[in-house]
Design an enzyme around this catalytic site. Structure first.
Site, PDB file in Angstrom:
ATOM      1  CG  PHE A 233      -1.542  -1.426   1.523  1.00 15.24           C
ATOM      2  CD1 PHE A 233      -2.652  -1.702   0.635  1.00 15.24           C
ATOM      3  CD2 PHE A 233      -1.284  -1.974   2.375  1.00 15.24           C
ATOM      4  CE1 PHE A 233      -3.213  -3.019   0.764  1.00 15.24           C
ATOM      5  CE2 PHE A 233      -2.181  -3.385   2.640  1.00 15.24           C
ATOM      6  CZ  PHE A 233      -2.802  -3.755   1.630  1.00 15.24           C
ATOM      7  N   GLY A 460       0.233  -7.191  -4.974  1.00 18.60           N
ATOM      8  CA  GLY A 460      -1.210  -7.692  -4.734  1.00 18.60           C
ATOM      9  C   GLY A 460      -2.396  -7.339  -5.873  1.00 18.60           C
ATOM     10  CE  LYS A 626     -12.386 -14.348 -10.380  1.00 22.60           C
ATOM     11  NZ  LYS A 626     -12.538 -15.946 -10.697  1.00 22.60           N
ATOM     12  CD  GLN A 631      -6.165  -2.789  -7.715  1.00 18.67           C
ATOM     13  OE1 GLN A 631      -6.106  -2.736  -6.470  1.00 18.67           O
ATOM     14  NE2 GLN A 631      -5.139  -2.214  -8.138  1.00 18.67           N
ATOM     15  CE  LYS A 694      -9.422   8.173 -18.168  1.00 20.20           C
ATOM     16  NZ  LYS A 694      -8.494   9.471 -18.128  1.00 20.20           N
ATOM     17  N   GLY A 695      -5.206   3.383 -14.747  1.00 20.32           N
ATOM     18  CA  GLY A 695      -4.858   2.809 -13.463  1.00 20.32           C
ATOM     19  C   GLY A 695      -5.954   2.771 -12.614  1.00 20.32           C
ATOM     20  N   GLY A 697      -5.724   1.278  -8.705  1.00 13.62           N
ATOM     21  CA  GLY A 697      -5.188   0.992  -7.498  1.00 13.62           C
ATOM     22  C   GLY A 697      -5.539   2.324  -6.389  1.00 13.62           C
ATOM     23  CD  GLU A 698      -2.497   4.579  -5.542  1.00 17.50           C
ATOM     24  OE1 GLU A 698      -2.788   4.762  -4.597  1.00 17.50           O
ATOM     25  OE2 GLU A 698      -1.385   3.912  -6.017  1.00 17.50           O
TER      26      GLU A 698
END
Length: 731
Positions: A233, A460, A626, A631, A694-695, A697-698
């Site tokens: 993280f 992860g 998935k 996420q 674009k991503g 995780g955040e």
């Protein structure tokens, strides 16, 4: 060339490394078998500031199994040579065992190396350290901030004075720690002047660079290996002092050394999301059109480094307004250095901005979604650039419909179920679409299988799987015939595995490398007189299931295996690359979300329970639905922790962290997690990168905390301007 069929990308596939993880065969940093490895345990400073006056290691050294005790009086001086590529510039890092200064509670002051972990632990307890203690400065509210970083457009003070409606709000956000499941750990081994470390890291190249800097080694003399990361993280985005300690101990003892931080040590051995005090003054007309905003932001950092994060951009571009002023100050304290944590900067700013927008909507009697719609910008007003994509309006529409927003009453405390007050809230979220230079090596073997290698990490989110999906489609192979390898500095370099940049950066390099190899095979076929594809147009050929064929004539073709065997080729290989954004960007690149929350608040006890949540995301092309679902669940769960539970507590008398354990530092458990749903809008952003991503995780974390806080207000009528929201604040 004809576009490749997309069989893997977009399919809800299970993780390719999933079986390794659930059977225990995936090796994490401390689990690698290194012959002759011994154990190291760090001795931590028990004062928050001062000098070491004496250190007695006799009892520790006499303990059976103890090999060596290192500290500032016997450790060699390390060169820390200049290296502009280091992830921490020289002169600003913590130099372990180099002098007698103590800069924060828990700083490494010695390390005990022993043949067993138990001997090292007991030996560490026998080391006696005396200090000339000074009063540490750890109270954020009493420290002096540094010089500000400023941003301005228009005249914000004049805009506020002329605004019909004004708010003056101060928010306080607690420090948060990452608390990943896997503790930080390092195994270090020297072979002459060559150093190999098995490390928990989100950036193998950054750790490689740091160790080459500290020990004055050529980059190719340091190898960093990190195939699996058990959550991070953001905590693994730099090389922490314990990594240097492990390498130093290995060099001095002549043995491979394993060093694992305890859960308690992770609260001062690695970083954290810093605490903030954030004052926002907001002005609008009576129809809710924003006219001015003044942001005054104070954030904690360490006394020996100035850590900053992207708190400012959201206040500059999320909503349209002519007058904006921002001042961002760091507050140096006697603590270890903060680091980025999920949704860095933007999550902090979103709590303040989105809570204030909800408060303004309530004051004006306007629906919170309608207020946001009225302030949608036509372009990025901080840069004057058009947005590459911005579908925030659609996020509002879809989210309101799917969540049942029409059932929300604007009047607080209007819905009750027994002892529980029920409220609905929402918030918008935004996160920068980061991309950086990356490389990937692709090899297609004569047996029709492929290997793709890049030095990326996977903490992860499913990097192994998503990159395999991209490679499989680009090469025209099945998933089971492609192997993706990562986590080794011997592989081509990639940017840090953080900031939601891995899919865009590494994925684009993988795509480029696979496209090059596929083109090599096509060229080989159309120039080979014995090939069924001889003389065909290269642009007319696609590959599916390892077989090249003419797009409109599938019977005319042959397999990779046949082609390479006939031409006596053992393999085809290429180095893929992605250069990242150009120097003169033509667009403003962000991902967006609308997050919705329903909470129940016990009217007597003040307890908050989140009952359901929904996130709707404009995040470009979704490579793996998935994984994307996972996420969103992870980001929302983290946001619940930020909103209601997580708070690092410091004893300001000596700088000790009081709740440095998972019994007292609260994180969400299953009982805290409600029904969670995620919706990703169909689309792509080809202006951002070749994959159109674009991503994720955040952005899935940003906006969660304010949505919950706004729901709490709708339920109770109480406006809480601090995180976490506690029962005490509601009573």
């Amino acid at each position: 060339m004809s576009p490749q069929p997309q069989a893997a990308v977009g399919a809800p596939l299970s993780r390719v490394e999933g079986r390794l993880k659930v059977t225990g065969k995936a090796l994490y940093a401390a689990e690698h078998e290194v012959d002759g490895a011994v154990h190291a345990v760090i001795v931590d400073a028990s004062v928050g500031r001062g000098r070491i006056t004496s250190i007695d290691t006799r009892d520790a050294e006499a303990h059976p199994g103890v090999l060596r005790v290192l500290h500032h009086r016997n450790a060699p001086k390390l060169p820390y040579r200049d290296n502009s590529g280091s992830n921490n510039p020289p002169g600003r890092r913590l130099r372990v065992f180099q002098d007698d200064r103590v800069l924060f509670h828990g700083q490494p002051v010695a390390v005990v190396v022993a043949t067993t972990l138990e001997a090292a632990q007991h030996g560490a307890s026998l080391v006696e350290v005396s200090y000339e203690a000074e009063q540490p400065s750890t109270d954020f509210t009493e420290a002096e901030p540094g010089d500000p970083t400023n941003y301005a457009r228009g005249d914000a003070e004049a805009g506020l004075r002329s605004s019909a409606v004004r708010l003056d709000l101060t928010y306080k956000l607690a420090r948060n720690h990452h608390n990943p499941m896997e503790p930080h750990a390092t195994i270090a081994r020297w072979d002459g002047r060559k150093l190999t470390v098995w490390d928990k890291t989100q950036w193998v190249v950054g750790t490689q660079t740091e160790l080459s800097t500290v020990f004055d080694l050529p980059m190719d003399s340091v190898r960093v290996i990190s195939p699996f990361v058990g959550g991070a993280f953001g905590s693994g985005l730099r090389c922490w002092p314990h990594v240097v300690v492990a390498a130093l101990a290995a060099r001095e003892t002549g043995r491979p050394v394993k060093l694992v931080l305890s859960r308690r040590q992770m609260y001062f051995g690695t970083g954290f999301r810093p605490s903030y005090e954030y004052r926002l003054r907001l002005g609008s007309d009576r129809r809710g059109r924003l006219s001015a905003a003044v942001h005054d932001i104070d954030a904690e950092t360490s006394s020996y480094e100035a850590f900053t994060e992207a708190v400012l951009p959201a206040g500059q571009m999320l909503y349209s307004m002519p007058n904006v002023s921002q001042a961002y100050r760091t507050v140096p304290l006697d603590v270890n250095t903060p680091i980025w944590m999920r949704g860095p900067g933007f999550a902090t700013a979103s709590f303040v901005i989105e809570s204030a927008m909800d408060e303004l909507a309530h004051k004006l009697g306007i629906d919170p979604i309608e207020l946001r719609r009225r302030n949608e910008p036509a372009e990025d007003e901080s840069s004057g650039l058009p947005f590459s994509t911005r579908r925030l309006r659609e996020c509002y529409t879809v989210g309101a419909r799917e969540f049942g927003w029409h059932r929300r009453s604007p009047r607080p405390r209007s819905r009750r179920e027994g002892d529980w007050l029920i409220g609905l809230g929402m918030a918008a979220g935004v996160y920068d679409t980061a991309r950086n230079t990356a490389k990937a090596r692709v090899r297609l073997d004569a047996d029709g299988t492929a290997v793709v290698e890049a030095a990326s990490s996977d903490m992860g989110p499913g990097t192994y799987t998503s990159q395999t999906q991209v490679a499989a489609d680009a090469l025209g192979l099945t998933m089971r015939t492609v192997t993706f390898r990562l986590g080794d500095s011997l592989y081509p370099p990639t940017p840090p595995h953080g900031g939601s940049q891995t899919m865009a950066s590494v994925g684009s390099a993988v795509l480029d490398g696979c496209d090059k190899v596929r083109r090599q095979a096509i060229t080989l076929a159309i120039e080979d007189r014995e090939s069924p594809l001889y003389g065909a147009e290269a642009d007319d050929i696609v590959v599916r299931g390892g077989r090249l064929h003419v797009k409109n004539n599938p019977t005319r073709g042959e397999t990779y295996r046949t082609l390479l065997a006939r031409n006596n080729r053992t393999h085809l290989e290429s180095l893929g690359s992605f250069t990242g954004p150009s120097g003169s960007q033509r667009h403003s690149f962000y991902a967006y979300n609308a997050t919705f929350a329903e909470v129940a608040v016990d009217v007597t006890l003040g307890l908050v329970r989140v009952r359901r949540m929904l996130g709707v995301y404009d995040a470009g092309r979704i490579i793996s639905p998935k994984l994307a679902e996972s996420q969103a669940i992870g980001g929302i769960v983290g946001g619940i922790g930020t909103a209601l539970l997580e708070h690092t507590v410091t004893d300001h008398r000596d700088g000790r962290i009081v709740n440095a354990n998972l019994a007292d530092y609260l994180v969400p458990v299953n009982a805290d997690v409600p029904e969670v749903r995620a919706i990703y809008l169909d689309g792509e952003d080809r202006e951002a990168d070749p994959l159109g991503v674009k991503g994720l995780g955040e952005v899935v974390h940003v906006g969660v905390a304010p949505a919950i806080a706004n729901a709490v207000h709708n339920a109770t009528g109480r406006r809480i301007r601090q995180l976490p929201i506690t029962a005490e604040a509601l009573l």
